[in-house]
Write an enzyme that holds these catalytic residues in place. Structure first.
Site, PDB file in Angstrom:
ATOM      1  N   ASP A  52       3.140   7.225  -2.258  1.00  0.00           N
ATOM      2  CA  ASP A  52       2.639   6.568  -1.045  1.00  0.00           C
ATOM      3  C   ASP A  52       3.188   5.142  -0.963  1.00  0.00           C
ATOM      4  O   ASP A  52       2.951   4.426   0.017  1.00  0.00           O
ATOM      5  CB  ASP A  52       1.105   6.623  -0.954  1.00  0.00           C
ATOM      6  CG  ASP A  52       0.421   5.974  -2.140  1.00  0.00           C
ATOM      7  OD1 ASP A  52       1.120   5.510  -3.062  1.00  0.00           O
ATOM      8  OD2 ASP A  52      -0.825   5.923  -2.143  1.00  0.00           O
ATOM      9  N   SER A  53       3.999   4.743  -1.972  1.00  0.00           N
ATOM     10  CA  SER A  53       4.751   3.487  -1.877  1.00  0.00           C
ATOM     11  C   SER A  53       5.762   3.570  -0.727  1.00  0.00           C
ATOM     12  O   SER A  53       6.351   2.561  -0.350  1.00  0.00           O
ATOM     13  CB  SER A  53       5.477   3.187  -3.195  1.00  0.00           C
ATOM     14  OG  SER A  53       6.210   4.319  -3.642  1.00  0.00           O
ATOM     15  N   ASP A  91       2.063  12.178  -3.486  1.00  0.00           N
ATOM     16  CA  ASP A  91       0.801  11.430  -3.495  1.00  0.00           C
ATOM     17  C   ASP A  91      -0.100  11.880  -2.354  1.00  0.00           C
ATOM     18  O   ASP A  91       0.342  11.956  -1.194  1.00  0.00           O
ATOM     19  CB  ASP A  91       1.084   9.929  -3.277  1.00  0.00           C
ATOM     20  CG  ASP A  91       1.197   9.172  -4.580  1.00  0.00           C
ATOM     21  OD1 ASP A  91       0.618   9.604  -5.598  1.00  0.00           O
ATOM     22  OD2 ASP A  91       1.880   8.122  -4.579  1.00  0.00           O
ATOM     23  N   LYS A 121      -0.427  14.185  -6.647  1.00  0.00           N
ATOM     24  CA  LYS A 121      -0.964  13.110  -7.505  1.00  0.00           C
ATOM     25  C   LYS A 121      -2.071  12.416  -6.742  1.00  0.00           C
ATOM     26  O   LYS A 121      -1.971  12.262  -5.511  1.00  0.00           O
ATOM     27  CB  LYS A 121       0.162  12.123  -7.867  1.00  0.00           C
ATOM     28  CG  LYS A 121      -0.328  10.878  -8.606  1.00  0.00           C
ATOM     29  CD  LYS A 121       0.793  10.119  -9.298  1.00  0.00           C
ATOM     30  CE  LYS A 121       1.489   9.074  -8.451  1.00  0.00           C
ATOM     31  NZ  LYS A 121       0.623   8.045  -7.858  1.00  0.00           N
ATOM     32  N   GLU A 123      -5.244   9.098  -7.212  1.00  0.00           N
ATOM     33  CA  GLU A 123      -5.637   7.929  -7.993  1.00  0.00           C
ATOM     34  C   GLU A 123      -7.121   7.978  -8.336  1.00  0.00           C
ATOM     35  O   GLU A 123      -7.955   8.204  -7.453  1.00  0.00           O
ATOM     36  CB  GLU A 123      -5.340   6.643  -7.199  1.00  0.00           C
ATOM     37  CG  GLU A 123      -3.870   6.465  -6.891  1.00  0.00           C
ATOM     38  CD  GLU A 123      -3.560   5.162  -6.151  1.00  0.00           C
ATOM     39  OE1 GLU A 123      -4.492   4.338  -5.936  1.00  0.00           O
ATOM     40  OE2 GLU A 123      -2.392   4.967  -5.785  1.00  0.00           O
ATOM     41  N   GLU A 190      -0.450   2.890 -14.774  1.00  0.00           N
ATOM     42  CA  GLU A 190       0.278   1.791 -14.131  1.00  0.00           C
ATOM     43  C   GLU A 190      -0.239   0.441 -14.605  1.00  0.00           C
ATOM     44  O   GLU A 190      -1.454   0.176 -14.571  1.00  0.00           O
ATOM     45  CB  GLU A 190       0.145   1.914 -12.594  1.00  0.00           C
ATOM     46  CG  GLU A 190       0.899   0.808 -11.859  1.00  0.00           C
ATOM     47  CD  GLU A 190       1.109   1.075 -10.379  1.00  0.00           C
ATOM     48  OE1 GLU A 190       0.783   2.181  -9.902  1.00  0.00           O
ATOM     49  OE2 GLU A 190       1.602   0.153  -9.697  1.00  0.00           O
TER      50      GLU A 190
HETATM   51  O1  KIV Z   1       3.499   5.477  -4.943  1.00  0.00           O
HETATM   52  C1  KIV Z   1       4.148   5.234  -5.968  1.00  0.00           C
HETATM   53  O2  KIV Z   1       5.324   4.846  -5.924  1.00  0.00           O
HETATM   54  C2  KIV Z   1       3.489   5.398  -7.258  1.00  0.00           C
HETATM   55  C3  KIV Z   1       4.227   4.939  -8.468  1.00  0.00           C
HETATM   56  C4  KIV Z   1       4.157   3.476  -8.571  1.00  0.00           C
HETATM   57  C5  KIV Z   1       3.741   5.587  -9.700  1.00  0.00           C
HETATM   58  O3  KIV Z   1       2.388   5.861  -7.319  1.00  0.00           O
END
Ligand code: KIV
Length: 272
Positions: A52-53, A91, A121, A123, A190
């Site tokens: 989600d980055s 994510d 994934k 959180e 992280e």
């Molecule tokens: O969204 C992302 O890029 C991440 C990484 C920093 C692990 O979750």
């Protein structure tokens, strides 16, 4: 009956587990589009994370919170089309799984059906237990994410190192054990102290992937735009830059502009 499109041996959760067991480190990078995914996959990256980055690096938002499920599915399906070998994890975006396990399962099923990804994934630890159980019961591989969890940035207030104090470190260890017990195939840690990450990686049987968590874990992940040096401003201590694409791309584009202005491009050989 399954239809095999290529003879390449695909990375599976089983193989990732074997890598941990034989001490082979796992390489993971983010990817958000088809062209980048083809390069990363062919270069041998084991896991591609549609992070989600994307909210930051692709869309220019300050945080990961604004990205939507539809946008994540768009990025994920583009990445999946570029991949032959890597395991693709997506994510679950903010707001698509917290506090409601039915919604978590619905969001996951949309990602899996509409993008063709291989796992998701999310959180958090004990707070999202119900959602994890529900997703796992549908047969979807789940990767956890503990330590600095950017979807909670307004709770933390800063992007500094997490779990330096004993209470937070102990909660992180408890959460990691819980995620393993529930059936997660791997966990991202992280920005936490190296010693704590080492303790977790030694205590758990499943692969632990670090970002800013030191060398004593089972694999590493970086945001691809950061490690390729496309993004110049972001300079955390944990980031190693493998290229300076910002300079290379700027030079190339400046040369193109110069050639167009000077009428050097296109020349006769470049015309029909
Ligand atoms: O969204 C992302 O890029 C991440 C990484 C920093 C692990 O979750």
């Amino acid at each position: 009956m399954s239809v095999h499109k290529s003879d390449v041996k695909k990375v599976t959760t089983h193989q990732l587990q074997n890598m941990k067991e034989r001490g082979e480190k796992i390489s993971m990078l983010t990817a958000y589009d088809y062209s980048m995914a083809t390069i990363l996959d062919a270069a041998g990256v084991d896991v591609l994370l549609v992070g989600d980055s994307a909210s930051n690096v692709m869309a220019g938002h300050e945080t990961t919170l604004p990205i939507t499920l539809d946008q994540m599915i768009y990025h994920a399906s583009s990445v999946v089309r570029g991949v032959n070998r890597a395991f693709v994890v997506v994510d679950l975006p903010f707001g698509s799984y917290q506090g409601n396990s039915s919604e978590a399962l619905r969001s996951t099923i949309r990602i899996m059906k509409e993008s063709g990804a291989h796992g998701i994934k999310l959180e958090g630890g004990a707070e999202i237990k119900e959602s994890i159980v529900r997703i796992l019961s549908a047969g979807v591989p789940v990767m956890g994410h503990l330590g600095l969890t950017p979807q909670s940035i307004y709770k933390f207030g800063t992007y500094t190192v997490r779990a330096k104090e004993e209470a937070e470190a102990q909660k992180l260890i408890d959460d990691a054990l819980l995620l393993q017990e529930l059936g997660c195939f791997s966990i991202v840690l992280e920005k936490i102290p190296s010693e704590l990450a080492k303790r977790v990686a030694e205590k758990l049987q499943i692969p632990i992937i670090g970002i800013g968590a030191g060398p004593h874990v089972d694999g590493q992940v970086l945001v691809v735009h950061d490690m390729l040096g496309i993004n110049k401003e972001f300079k955390p201590r944990f980031l190693r830059r493998y290229a300076d694409l910002h300079t290379i791309m700027t030079d190339a584009v400046q040369n193109y502009v110069k050639d167009v202005k000077s009428k050097d491009f296109p020349n006769e050989k470049e015309a029909y």
